[in-house]
Design a protein around this motif. Structure first.
Motif, PDB file in Angstrom:
ATOM      1  N   UNK A   1      56.093  71.072  25.971  1.00 18.75           N
ATOM      2  CA  UNK A   1      54.963  70.152  25.934  1.00 18.75           C
ATOM      3  C   UNK A   1      55.421  68.717  26.158  1.00 18.75           C
ATOM      4  N   UNK A   2      56.570  68.359  25.587  1.00 18.20           N
ATOM      5  CA  UNK A   2      57.092  67.014  25.789  1.00 18.20           C
ATOM      6  C   UNK A   2      57.394  66.797  27.273  1.00 18.20           C
TER       7      UNK A   2
ATOM      8  N   UNK B   1      50.222  61.023  36.454  1.00 19.43           N
ATOM      9  CA  UNK B   1      48.843  60.693  36.125  1.00 19.43           C
ATOM     10  C   UNK B   1      47.890  61.861  36.252  1.00 19.43           C
TER      11      UNK B   1
ATOM     12  N   UNK C   1      55.836  68.269  29.680  1.00 23.68           N
ATOM     13  CA  UNK C   1      54.533  68.128  30.338  1.00 23.68           C
ATOM     14  C   UNK C   1      54.020  66.706  30.181  1.00 23.68           C
ATOM     15  N   UNK C   2      54.184  66.110  28.967  1.00 18.24           N
ATOM     16  CA  UNK C   2      53.645  64.775  28.755  1.00 18.24           C
ATOM     17  C   UNK C   2      54.368  63.768  29.653  1.00 18.24           C
ATOM     18  N   UNK C   3      55.678  63.948  29.847  1.00 18.01           N
ATOM     19  CA  UNK C   3      56.396  63.028  30.735  1.00 18.01           C
ATOM     20  C   UNK C   3      55.906  63.168  32.171  1.00 18.01           C
TER      21      UNK C   3
ATOM     22  N   UNK D   1      53.019  64.155  33.098  1.00 14.99           N
ATOM     23  CA  UNK D   1      51.693  63.524  33.156  1.00 14.99           C
ATOM     24  C   UNK D   1      51.847  62.011  33.246  1.00 14.99           C
ATOM     25  N   UNK D   2      52.778  61.447  32.491  1.00 10.69           N
ATOM     26  CA  UNK D   2      52.979  60.003  32.527  1.00 10.69           C
ATOM     27  C   UNK D   2      53.404  59.517  33.898  1.00 10.69           C
TER      28      UNK D   2
ATOM     29  N   UNK E   1      47.463  66.442  35.452  1.00  9.25           N
ATOM     30  CA  UNK E   1      48.089  67.655  34.938  1.00  9.25           C
ATOM     31  C   UNK E   1      47.854  68.835  35.873  1.00  9.25           C
TER      32      UNK E   1
END
Lengths: 100, 480
Positions: free
Chosen positions: B175-176, B186, B178-180, B182-183, B188
């Motif tokens: 998940x971490x 911009x 994935x968040x990077x 996404x960052x 998913x």
């Protein structure tokens, strides 16, 4: 205005604390808390990115993560109780019935 | 705001909805049936699977993107869904006697199996990091419970807890990552991520995110060095559940790896190719070497399952059409032959005998020649000896690797396959060359026999005529 990098660094630090907690602590309850810490570090990331990118997706993702984290912790505590009934311990190091 | 859901979306999600509905109904019917007469639940679950299979058949060659491109029905996902129906049907058929013997709550068992099935179907259809994560978690959280389904037994609860801690740890890492991602991008959506990253923008945050996602997914398929949980969990869980989770969630995780790596990170292949090469070789080595020293049959099969994930990873490294095809083919064959081997272990379980140790097989060929013969075929197939399907599966993997120029990887795979043949053959030696210590009392109800015979015909049939499944898999490979 707080820059994005502060949030990302905060999240990275929290995540790291969580990882260390999972790997080092002996009590399963603290391990559970550390996993929660890791998931919430991710949430901070998502919300911060969502704000700075002006995209709503990150916040939606956070809702899913929160829900899943709650379900996960419920299952974790149930397993904890089951194992406590069998073994009268919640210490990770004593759970060593199976080793090669 | 218009909040109606288009009919297209409902049709795309129909198989998942059927399975989820049946999962809930099973739990309800469980309350209505008197204790000790729960058999209809098995048939009811099978009916649900059959109905969903029919719905998936109707969608076989369609491409539907639903729910704002987070969910997609395509031949690739349908191929995996049909594989899952097959696995679930076989597992349901083979588990009844074991459940009664080991006092596992029958209604909950079928409920959880169908829930895992729903999660896996969402995983293989997911085209957005969000749906990938939701599917993955539905599968994982349910499997934590299933591993600990013998609540009164220390070993089973320990397996559940270990699985839980390491599983949620790996989910958090994934998940971490994935968040990077996404960052950086911009979005998913997998295709949008792929379009944004293009041909590998040199971006350290994206690389870190990619690596963390690879680590998280490697945990889920029990690839070395993230395999530590698998032997413990597989050994401690009730045998039918071990059989189930050593094949189905692994196949689903491979489908996710293929889709995420090729669709979202196709442009960064040079980055992940090296990581996966190292993981693949390590995984094959761990599976081959550590299985040699095991005395528990279940633990040996756990290491064997780690090793097989390594071979499938070769196909992921190759990453072209032939590579994808070889992974899909491998997963089908591996699923059926592994289930067959586990069915024999389930059969050995009776009041006096756990049937989980290698020594429990001593002299099986004297006491039960047929069971020994079945086990022989499955062991040959797992080892990859012709004319079984296991050989064809390995053949396609190595062919894909050589075709794309990964000669060294193919050689490493072939050598480690030769090493691992040793411990499969050891099982055969124990069955055929040693004197029986007990007269094995086999518990073999009709369902289990049916599953066994089907697996055997499947393994030998595809070993001799590999084409039908190959054609089917060819049509289902990911196309961009």
């Amino acid at each position: 205005m707080i820059p994005l990098s502060s949030y990302v660094i905060l999240s990275a630090v929290l995540f790291f604390i969580g990882v260390v907690g999972v790997l080092m602590r002996r009590s399963i309850i603290v391990v559970l808390l550390s996993i929660e810490l890791m998931l919430n570090a991710v949430n901070i990331n998502f919300v911060a990115f969502s704000h700075y990118l002006e995209s709503i997706t990150g916040q939606v993702f956070v809702f899913f993560t929160l829900t899943v984290a709650a379900a996960e912790v419920a299952v974790g505590l149930a397993l904890l109780i089951a194992i406590y009934r069998n073994r009268q311990t919640v210490n990770v190091e004593e759970l060593d019935m199976m080793k090669w | 705001m218009n909040m109606t859901i288009p009919m297209d979306n409902v049709i795309a999600l129909l198989p998942e909805m059927i399975i989820a509905a049946f999962a809930c109904l099973v739990l309800m019917f469980d309350l209505m049936l008197p204790q000790g007469r729960k058999n209809p639940l098995a048939w009811f679950s099978l009916a649900g699977v059959a109905l969903a299979a029919f719905a998936t058949f109707r969608l076989t060659h369609q491409h539907i993107s639903a729910f704002a491109d987070t969910f997609q029905v395509d031949p690739f996902s349908n191929f995996f869904k049909l594989l899952f129906y097959l696995i679930v049907a076989l597992v349901i058929l083979m588990s009844r006697a074991y459940l009664q013997q080991d006092r596992i709550h029958i209604g909950e068992y079928y409920h959880f199996i169908l829930l895992v099935l729903t999660g896996m179907m969402i995983m293989v259809s997911a085209t957005d990091l969000m749906t990938v994560y939701m599917g993955l978690e539905l599968v994982s959280v349910t499997l934590y419970i299933m591993a600990a389904m013998k609540r009164y037994e220390s070993r089973s609860t320990e397996a559940g807890l270990k699985y839980f801690v390491l599983g949620s740890f790996s989910s958090a890492v994934l998940l971490y990552g994935m968040s990077l991602i996404y960052g950086v991008t911009g979005t998913t959506n997998l295709a949008a991520i792929g379009a944004f990253l293009g041909d590998g923008v040199p971006n350290s945050a994206a690389t870190v995110g990619l690596i963390m996602m690879v680590v998280g997914l490697a945990f889920k398929v029990a690839a070395a060095p993230f395999h530590m949980w698998a032997p413990d969990v597989y050994e401690g869980s009730p045998t039918p559940i071990t059989a189930f989770m050593s094949v189905a969630p692994k196949a689903a995780a491979f489908a996710v790896i293929l889709r995420v790596m090729l669709e979202a990170f196709g442009g960064m292949k040079s980055d992940w190719e090296a990581i996966f090469t190292v993981i693949a070789v390590l995984t094959m080595a761990v599976g081959a070497v550590l299985a040699l020293v095991q005395t528990s049959l279940k633990r040996m099969l756990a290491y064997s399952s780690i090793g097989h994930a390594g071979y499938a990873l070769i196909g992921v490294v190759v990453g072209d059409a032939l590579g994808t095809f070889s992974v899909m083919y491998y997963l089908v064959i591996y699923a059926v032959m592994n289930l067959g081997a586990f069915a024999i272990i389930i059969m050995l379980r009776n009041q006096g005998l756990m049937g989980e140790e290698l020594d429990d097989l001593k002299g099986l060929s004297r006491t039960h020649p047929w069971a020994a013969l079945f086990m022989l075929v499955f062991m040959f197939s797992l080892a990859g000896i012709p004319p079984t399907a296991g050989f064809i599966a390995k053949f396609y993997i190595f062919m894909a690797a050589i075709n794309a120029g990964y000669i060294l990887l193919a050689i490493a795979g072939a050598l480690l396959a030769a090493v691992s043949a040793y411990y499969y053959i050891r099982v055969i030696v124990v069955m055929y060359m040693q004197e029986p210590e007990t007269d094995h009392v086999l518990t073999a109800p009709a369902g289990l026999r049916l599953a066994l015979v089907f697996s055997l015909l499947f393994v030998i049939g595809l070993g001799v005529f590999p084409d039908p499944l190959a054609d089917f898999a060819q049509q289902a490979i990911l196309s961009f």
